[in-house]
Design an enzyme around this catalytic site. Structure first.
Site, PDB file in Angstrom:
ATOM      1  N   HIS A  55       0.853  -1.200   0.000  1.00 55.83           N
ATOM      2  CA  HIS A  55       0.000   0.000   0.000  1.00 55.83           C
ATOM      3  C   HIS A  55       0.882   1.242   0.000  1.00 55.83           C
ATOM      4  O   HIS A  55       2.013   1.215   0.518  1.00 55.83           O
ATOM      5  CB  HIS A  55      -0.895   0.017   1.234  1.00 55.83           C
ATOM      6  CG  HIS A  55      -1.927  -1.057   1.259  1.00 55.83           C
ATOM      7  ND1 HIS A  55      -3.035  -0.986   2.062  1.00 55.83           N
ATOM      8  CD2 HIS A  55      -2.025  -2.231   0.573  1.00 55.83           C
ATOM      9  CE1 HIS A  55      -3.780  -2.072   1.891  1.00 55.83           C
ATOM     10  NE2 HIS A  55      -3.175  -2.841   0.989  1.00 55.83           N
ATOM     11  N   GLU A  57       1.078   3.970   1.696  1.00 57.74           N
ATOM     12  CA  GLU A  57       1.616   4.475   2.968  1.00 57.74           C
ATOM     13  C   GLU A  57       2.717   3.565   3.512  1.00 57.74           C
ATOM     14  O   GLU A  57       3.715   4.048   4.059  1.00 57.74           O
ATOM     15  CB  GLU A  57       0.491   4.622   4.001  1.00 57.74           C
ATOM     16  CG  GLU A  57      -0.613   5.559   3.574  1.00 57.74           C
ATOM     17  CD  GLU A  57      -1.737   4.891   2.785  1.00 57.74           C
ATOM     18  OE1 GLU A  57      -2.813   5.503   2.696  1.00 57.74           O
ATOM     19  OE2 GLU A  57      -1.546   3.769   2.264  1.00 57.74           O
ATOM     20  N   CYS A  85      -5.831   2.363   5.541  1.00 62.10           N
ATOM     21  CA  CYS A  85      -6.438   1.203   6.179  1.00 62.10           C
ATOM     22  C   CYS A  85      -5.784   0.969   7.548  1.00 62.10           C
ATOM     23  O   CYS A  85      -4.819   1.642   7.917  1.00 62.10           O
ATOM     24  CB  CYS A  85      -6.279  -0.026   5.292  1.00 62.10           C
ATOM     25  SG  CYS A  85      -4.579  -0.654   5.193  1.00 62.10           S
ATOM     26  N   CYS A  88      -2.004   0.250   7.321  1.00 59.56           N
ATOM     27  CA  CYS A  88      -1.210   1.443   7.056  1.00 59.56           C
ATOM     28  C   CYS A  88      -1.180   2.371   8.265  1.00 59.56           C
ATOM     29  O   CYS A  88      -0.148   2.963   8.569  1.00 59.56           O
ATOM     30  CB  CYS A  88      -1.753   2.163   5.828  1.00 59.56           C
ATOM     31  SG  CYS A  88      -1.520   1.220   4.303  1.00 59.56           S
TER      32      CYS A  88
END
Length: 154
Positions: A55, A57, A85, A88
């Site tokens: 992801h 991040e 999420c 993250c």
């Protein structure tokens, strides 16, 4: 940070989300700032790296700390094109990030992308964190959502 800085750094995350989409990844980007300076910009790499934790991040934390040292994320701000999420949020917390600003909301992401969902909101994942992490958003929501919708059209 002031609103103009937030807008500028969040737009860089949204541009990174467009680049992620063009590279064949999920349409998410993130930028890292500290002391009023842009330090790093990353994009989602889930598909191109075959890494389900790729992801934007998480990639941002990994890349910035590897290139700039662990102090780069301590007390920093992350701007995310989509609401981070739970995974993250945790990665940013453990990296020492103390502020998160996001564009598209978790419900926006679910509506645009469909599929699997972990519907925990970023602020909920970080509630009670010590030291605290400030979560601000949504900002520039429609700009980010327009990129998300392009993913569904591909």
């Amino acid at each position: 940070m002031n609103q103009d800085d937030d807008t500028m750094y969040l737009r860089q995350a949204i541009v990174a989300s467009q680049q992620a989409l063009e590279a064949g990844n999920m349409p998410f980007g993130a930028s890292l700032t500290k002391d009023g300076k842009l330090l790093w910009v990353s994009q989602n790499q889930q598909r191109t790296s075959a890494d389900c934790t790729g992801h934007a991040e998480v990639v941002l934390v990994r890349e910035a700390r590897a290139a700039l040292g662990p102090e780069a994320t301590q007390g920093a701000t992350v701007y995310a094109s989509g609401e981070p999420c739970a995974m993250c949020a945790g990665a940013m917390f453990w990296a020492g990030v103390r502020r998160v600003v996001y564009a598209a909301t978790t419900p926006d992401i679910e509506a645009a992308l469909g599929g699997s969902s972990l519907p925990m909101r970023c602020a909920d994942a970080l509630v009670g964190a010590q030291p605290p992490v400030q979560v601000d958003g949504p900002m520039l929501r429609e700009e980010a959502v327009s990129v998300l919708r392009r993913f569904g059209a591909t």
